[in-house]
Enzyme design. Structure first.
Site, PDB file in Angstrom:
ATOM      1  N   ASP A  13      -1.292   4.958  -1.670  1.00  0.00           N
ATOM      2  CA  ASP A  13      -1.450   4.786  -0.219  1.00  0.00           C
ATOM      3  C   ASP A  13      -1.573   6.120   0.512  1.00  0.00           C
ATOM      4  O   ASP A  13      -1.193   6.228   1.682  1.00  0.00           O
ATOM      5  CB  ASP A  13      -0.278   3.987   0.383  1.00  0.00           C
ATOM      6  CG  ASP A  13      -0.039   2.690  -0.349  1.00  0.00           C
ATOM      7  OD1 ASP A  13      -1.035   2.040  -0.710  1.00  0.00           O
ATOM      8  OD2 ASP A  13       1.132   2.334  -0.565  1.00  0.00           O
ATOM      9  N   LYS A  16      -6.627   7.703   0.074  1.00  0.00           N
ATOM     10  CA  LYS A  16      -7.714   8.153  -0.816  1.00  0.00           C
ATOM     11  C   LYS A  16      -9.058   7.575  -0.393  1.00  0.00           C
ATOM     12  O   LYS A  16     -10.084   8.235  -0.490  1.00  0.00           O
ATOM     13  CB  LYS A  16      -7.409   7.732  -2.264  1.00  0.00           C
ATOM     14  CG  LYS A  16      -6.213   8.453  -2.858  1.00  0.00           C
ATOM     15  CD  LYS A  16      -5.975   8.056  -4.301  1.00  0.00           C
ATOM     16  CE  LYS A  16      -5.480   6.647  -4.485  1.00  0.00           C
ATOM     17  NZ  LYS A  16      -4.181   6.341  -3.912  1.00  0.00           N
ATOM     18  N   GLY A  40      -5.386  -0.618  -2.901  1.00  0.00           N
ATOM     19  CA  GLY A  40      -5.902  -1.010  -1.592  1.00  0.00           C
ATOM     20  C   GLY A  40      -6.450   0.223  -0.911  1.00  0.00           C
ATOM     21  O   GLY A  40      -5.697   1.100  -0.525  1.00  0.00           O
ATOM     22  N   HIS A  41      -7.767   0.319  -0.830  1.00  0.00           N
ATOM     23  CA  HIS A  41      -8.382   1.499  -0.220  1.00  0.00           C
ATOM     24  C   HIS A  41      -9.099   1.085   1.062  1.00  0.00           C
ATOM     25  O   HIS A  41      -9.914   0.169   1.052  1.00  0.00           O
ATOM     26  CB  HIS A  41      -9.364   2.148  -1.206  1.00  0.00           C
ATOM     27  CG  HIS A  41      -8.676   2.679  -2.440  1.00  0.00           C
ATOM     28  ND1 HIS A  41      -9.335   2.984  -3.590  1.00  0.00           N
ATOM     29  CD2 HIS A  41      -7.368   2.949  -2.673  1.00  0.00           C
ATOM     30  CE1 HIS A  41      -8.464   3.435  -4.488  1.00  0.00           C
ATOM     31  NE2 HIS A  41      -7.268   3.413  -3.952  1.00  0.00           N
ATOM     32  N   GLN A 223      -3.719   4.012  -7.113  1.00  0.00           N
ATOM     33  CA  GLN A 223      -2.281   4.306  -7.046  1.00  0.00           C
ATOM     34  C   GLN A 223      -2.073   5.819  -6.900  1.00  0.00           C
ATOM     35  O   GLN A 223      -2.927   6.483  -6.348  1.00  0.00           O
ATOM     36  CB  GLN A 223      -1.531   3.746  -8.269  1.00  0.00           C
ATOM     37  CG  GLN A 223      -1.448   2.225  -8.323  1.00  0.00           C
ATOM     38  CD  GLN A 223      -2.701   1.574  -8.858  1.00  0.00           C
ATOM     39  OE1 GLN A 223      -3.209   1.974  -9.889  1.00  0.00           O
ATOM     40  NE2 GLN A 223      -3.209   0.583  -8.162  1.00  0.00           N
ATOM     41  N   ASP A 338      -2.089  13.253  12.310  1.00  0.00           N
ATOM     42  CA  ASP A 338      -1.939  12.762  13.679  1.00  0.00           C
ATOM     43  C   ASP A 338      -0.655  11.949  13.870  1.00  0.00           C
ATOM     44  O   ASP A 338      -0.094  11.935  14.972  1.00  0.00           O
ATOM     45  CB  ASP A 338      -3.153  11.900  14.069  1.00  0.00           C
ATOM     46  CG  ASP A 338      -3.460  10.842  13.024  1.00  0.00           C
ATOM     47  OD1 ASP A 338      -3.652  11.211  11.851  1.00  0.00           O
ATOM     48  OD2 ASP A 338      -3.484   9.646  13.365  1.00  0.00           O
TER      49      ASP A 338
END
Ligand code: IMP
Length: 430
Positions: A13, A16, A40-41, A223, A338
């Site tokens: 997470d 990437k 999950g990208h 991952q 940010d």
């Protein structure tokens, strides 16, 4: 460099997907080599948010050919859902742009059922898997009874699926879990095989040819380093090799390919983890809520695959140095700067302490971190918005000091910093 390997330097997470998206504008191929739809990208392009679990994020760029390598475990249902989603957005997933290794393994509903049964049996010591069947599929691979993509080409594929479901049912019975009816699984996998056939290829051969032709291959790890089966916080890890050297075996490339490789380590400006396991710099309370976000924004810290709230903390420089060493990271991409804007002060873990002794390297890797206390350096925060910054000198000086310390701790330069979720919100340090 012809081979650019993008790896996660933390527990996954790291962002990437958007870093891959940045590099993919100049790439010819985009390949994944490990894991499956546990990943999950996310890539944000204007109003569109693409959440990809299986397909390499590079596929969003029209000139890119996507490759799913032999090191992966593939759930055809998820694959087709993703292909359909992309097709609906006008992105082609025809076989000329998507190649799938014959040697990758298949995930079935039996693997998913087993994943859930095994997690249930672990009780409070559960790993917190994504429930996608990843561990059981790799177990079948290692015990040499897995179903491979190439099996879809065999005339007796349906029987093989039937045998696999029957075999898994025996194990499910041991865990008092519901068994699966083989008939619908066989029928469904026969349909999947028909659709997948034109995509099946010797991707190793194709990647070699591409390298010889001087093409740029972008390699996307799934991952993160600390979830690697060998080098992560075992046993709280995933079941594949997530680190950069595994890109070679996971794609069928030889050591010669490494000579031309750069390794970009993606690291969040703070630390997160989803699932169980050690996390020395973990925060709780208001600061944790602040870093995690409410969940109202797509970039808040909730799992892309499972929606679970992520655990959050300060950036761990000891684990980052470790990730640089294990992967051979040549440059860093720091994401989500940010999110830190507006904090009074920011802490960075620069060492661990155990019984008055200080450690910047771990004596036995990161599996047992419980005896160590993080040692922090504190940095001033900044109030200026960074979302519109595109040039390094325009970043607030406090942010540059913080980033400079990350680079000096890691021992490698920072090349990119992301300052928002949008494709263009990236600062390149030239
Ligand atoms: P599995 O990969 O589903 O077996 O899950 C094993 C561990 O890895 C769990 O702690 C998951 O939360 C974690 N995990 C797996 N994939 C990802 C990912 O893409 N991002 C973050 N954590 C992951």
């Amino acid at each position: 460099m012809p081979l650019q390997i993008i790896v996660g330097a933390q527990w996954g997470d790291e962002g990437k997907g958007r870093i891959v998206d940045w590099f993919a504008s100049r790439a010819d191929l985009s390949a994944r080599y490990n894991g499956g739809d546990n990943a999950g990208h996310t890539v944000t392009v204007g109003p569109r948010i693409f959440k990809l679990h299986l397909l390499p994020s590079g596929i969003i760029h029209p000139q890119v050919t996507a490759v799913l390598g032999n090191g992966m475990v593939i759930n055809p249902r998820t694959l087709f859902e993703e292909m359909d989603m992309l097709n609906g957005s006008g992105i082609s997933t025809l076989p000329d742009r998507l190649r799938i290794s014959y040697a990758a393994h298949l995930i079935t509903p039996s693997h998913q059922a087993l994943d859930k049964a095994l997690e249930g049996a672990r009780g409070k010591d559960n790993i917190g898997t994504t429930g996608r069947g990843i561990g059981p599929a790799y177990t079948d691979k290692a015990t040499r009874r897995g179903l491979r993509v190439a099996d879809m080409l065999a005339p007796d594929f349906q029987e093989r699926v039937g045998d696999h479901v029957a075999e898994t049912n025996r194990t499910l019975r041991m865990y008092a879990a519901s068994e699966l009816d083989p008939a619908p699984v066989c029928a469904q996998y026969r349909e999947f095989a028909e659709r997948l056939k034109p995509y099946i290829a010797d991707t190793s051969l194709e990647l070699h040819a591409a390298m010889q032709a001087g093409k740029i291959i972008l390699v996307e790890a799934a991952q993160g380093t600390l979830l690697d089966l060998d080098f992560g916080t075992y046993p709280f890890v995933t079941s594949s090799s997530t680190t950069a050297p595994a890109a070679l075996t996971g794609l069928g490339l030889g050591l010669d390919a490494a000579r031309t490789a750069s390794v970009i380590g993606v690291v969040k400006a703070f630390q997160t983890r989803v699932g169980s396991g050690p996390f020395p710099t973990e925060l709780t309370g208001d600061l944790a809520l602040r870093l995690r976000g409410s969940g109202a924004n797509p970039w808040d810290e909730y799992g892309t695959t499972t929606g679970r709230p992520r655990r959050v903390g300060w950036l761990d420089g000891v684990l980052l140095r470790y990730a640089v060493r294990i992967n051979g990271i040549t440059e860093l991409a720091v994401t989500k700067l940010d999110v830190l804007t507006g904090l009074e002060s920011i802490k960075l873990c620069t060492a661990y302490r155990r019984e008055e002794q200080s450690y910047t390297d771990l004596p036995f890797g990161p599996s047992d971190l419980s005896p160590y206390e993080p040692v922090y350096e504190q940095f001033n925060g900044w109030k200026e918005e960074v979302a519109a910054v595109r040039n390094w000198p325009e970043l607030p000086s406090a942010a540059r000091v913080y980033l400079g310390r990350i680079a000096s701790l890691a021992g490698v330069p920072i090349r990119l910093v992301s300052v928002g979720p949008e494709r263009a919100q990236v600062v390149e340090k030239l």
